[in-house]
Scaffold this active site. Sequence first.
Site, PDB file in Angstrom:
ATOM      1  N   ASP A  14     -59.915 -26.875  -3.115  1.00  0.00           N
ATOM      2  CA  ASP A  14     -59.437 -27.547  -4.319  1.00  0.00           C
ATOM      3  C   ASP A  14     -60.438 -27.245  -5.433  1.00  0.00           C
ATOM      4  OD1 ASP A  14     -57.954 -28.959  -6.132  1.00  0.00           O
ATOM      5  OD2 ASP A  14     -57.733 -30.755  -4.916  1.00  0.00           O
TER       6      ASP A  14
HETATM    7  C1  NOJ Z   1     -56.958 -30.402  -8.493  1.00  0.00           C
HETATM    8  C2  NOJ Z   1     -55.843 -31.013  -7.707  1.00  0.00           C
HETATM    9  O1  NOJ Z   1     -56.358 -31.888  -6.720  1.00  0.00           O
HETATM   10  C3  NOJ Z   1     -54.953 -29.992  -7.032  1.00  0.00           C
HETATM   11  O2  NOJ Z   1     -53.874 -30.644  -6.429  1.00  0.00           O
HETATM   12  C4  NOJ Z   1     -54.501 -28.980  -8.035  1.00  0.00           C
HETATM   13  O3  NOJ Z   1     -53.629 -28.055  -7.415  1.00  0.00           O
HETATM   14  C5  NOJ Z   1     -55.720 -28.269  -8.604  1.00  0.00           C
HETATM   15  N1  NOJ Z   1     -56.539 -29.247  -9.276  1.00  0.00           N
HETATM   16  C6  NOJ Z   1     -55.354 -27.149  -9.575  1.00  0.00           C
HETATM   17  O4  NOJ Z   1     -54.823 -27.667 -10.715  1.00  0.00           O
END
Ligand code: NOJ
Length: 751
Positions: A284
């Site tokens: 993430d």
């Molecule tokens: C953080 C989020 O937790 C995740 O779900 C998302 O896909 C990413 N950022 C990218 O935006």
Amino acid sequence: MRKLITLLLSTLLLISCDNKSEKEIFINDLLSQMTLDEKIGQMNQYNGFWDATGPMPEGEYQKSRYRDLKNGLVGSMLNVTGVDNVRALQKIAVEETRLGIPLIFAFDVIHGYQTISPIPLAESSSWDLEAIEKSARVAAIEASAAGLNWTFAPMVDISRDARWGRVMEGAGEDPFLGSLIAKARVKGFQGNDLSDYNTIAACAKHFTSYGFAEAGRDYNTADTNEYTLFNTILPPFKAAVDAGVSTFMNSFNTVDEIPATGSSFLQRDILKGEWGFDGFVVSDWGSIGEMIPHGYARDGAHAAEIAANAGSDMDMESSLYIRKLDELVTSGKVDISIVDDAVKRILGVKYDLGLFDDPYKYCNKDREKNVLGSKENQEAVLDIAKKSIVLLKNDDALLPLKKKNQTIALIGQLANDKNSAIGNWRGRGASNSAVSVLEGLNSYKENKVIYTKGVDLYYGETNFFTRVDVNYNDRSGFNRARSVAKSSDVVVMVLGEEGYQTGEGRSRTNLLLPGLQQELLEEIYNVNKNVVLVLVNGRPLNISWADENIPAIVEAWQLGSQAGNAIAQVLYGDYNPSGKLTMSFPRNVGQVPIYYNYKNTGRPSKSQKVVTASAYSDVENSPIYPFGYGLSYTSFNYSDLTLSSEEMNNKQSIIASVTLTNSGKYKGKEVVQLYIRDLHGSLSRPLKELKGFEMLELEPGESKKVDFTIDNSLLKYYTVNKKWESELGDFYVYIGGNSDVDSFKKFELIN
Ligand code: NOJ
């Protein structure tokens, strides 16, 4: 003839083996030409770093990223959208780097790209797997027309805690339903063939336990034991793997004290080992670096070492692989085979997408122009929006509204809001692009609608990065709202949450209607009792007062581009609501986490009076609205629950049947739900577990028998032996219209 078929089959087999090996040969060959830096580059994902079609990026930071791209040190980009932008960057990757390996372009296409579907929690309330798949399909068709080939969806995190803002992105609290929805969404995004120009790679996230953040505070520690992990949290992830999902995203939180991003147990042992997942795992955003504040990694190099060894194949935005992995491989802390494995996985997904055949296959300007926001897509999201609405209460048949000669007071800032309905994670859905409730109701011309805001829920423009500015003081609109309500036949109040009050980083400790909305609701009810409360929100709310007082309540969620039309059609009965909640609605926030498949405790009680039982002294244990609950304008009766046998062994099956009768005045749909209780086991067992459902549509007066087959697969769980198995003994079978169903039949699983 038989010989011919055998011949054909073996030729087909040969062809498919050849195809498989063709992919392998291609990837191995490419890998053999790559330098260590180029390999690490494939494991590096950058956020869109400048206006791609504009001039050279400014500033050393931007310039160095641009250099990385030209030097083949970037494998993927996120948040670069639109054919021109994607093409410009792809051109650099393909034409200017040494090996010309195409980039894979990712974006959070969570509930639509430009045409926005209901938020996923809303869609899950439809229990309509076909419609859910269709909605993901529409999203993929639009995203792929805008240059994209990878979405960070579906989020398959089970959650029981409405304080957590990201419940809006999931399918609710139940692993059985969650698994089916995970499959449907993966199928919708990826279609039958990932190399089609209009399909995109899906990503099951967040692996894992993110939905169990303590106290519902986003990113917080998740303390889930092994059995909760296997029985509740992992099933939808496993379902996504079975559905062929191409990628996984790990999560920010710790699981059993270890950050998920650094968990080799989760990523290597379970996902890539036991489940045989052959796609790749992306971290993430910055989660590799976040292992430092977690107190798990000493520094950046250590974090990169842990993450790579644990099976995080691609680094989203911490830049630690690109900065540290080279040295870690040279010093032997990360074996080159780990890097090779990650790169093969990433190249494999690019291969499956067809990017090596045509890196620009998602870059068709004509398609982009014709497909985005098309009439067909709008119709599809209207359909799922209607199906997502849940009727919570309808005393004295206040709904559906009469179509003629009525004066309707429409009250609430959200009623005239074209923005909130597209919710958080709105892709490239334009601000203020939804059909508002006011517009929807105004399309029914024979009534008079008088709109007045009543109160501001929020001020100003809202966005992903800032908190919504909520009004707690200004009641200046109350008077007018009271007088409009007083002189109307019926009042429709649209209350709830602004689109950015749920989603990432939007945890709440209070689940009441935010701002002054509750106060306004009570004021209006004092002058006109004919109130229809339409909730526009992204999570279960505490609506105990409304449940006691307001005659009609409609849970309309954040329904996307066509919200107002869907709501109007339901309020007027042109669509008879059929949605059922997928998260329990608490009586107040103190009950949270609350869910239907809880365990009994040694001192179970439904009564508050017994002091020494597991009960609250101020409210009942039960939710106001349980999982699976939802009404229709018609009514349904369940009768004749029968089992074809009172015992079976694990090779046999039993048919559980019930008769459903439409006992009301309208044609309507009902989701008939099968729950099973395992009376005792090697672990304490939940009181009920959803094990099947079927949607039936019946004419008034019509009856139908519904059969469910219960076999051993429905009785298995992750037992104390750390195996999926069933255990001998008694089981109760319930069939009803929600999880609160009482009557059951018993059978025994015998040897
Ligand atoms: C953080 C989020 O937790 C995740 O779900 C998302 O896909 C990413 N950022 C990218 O935006």
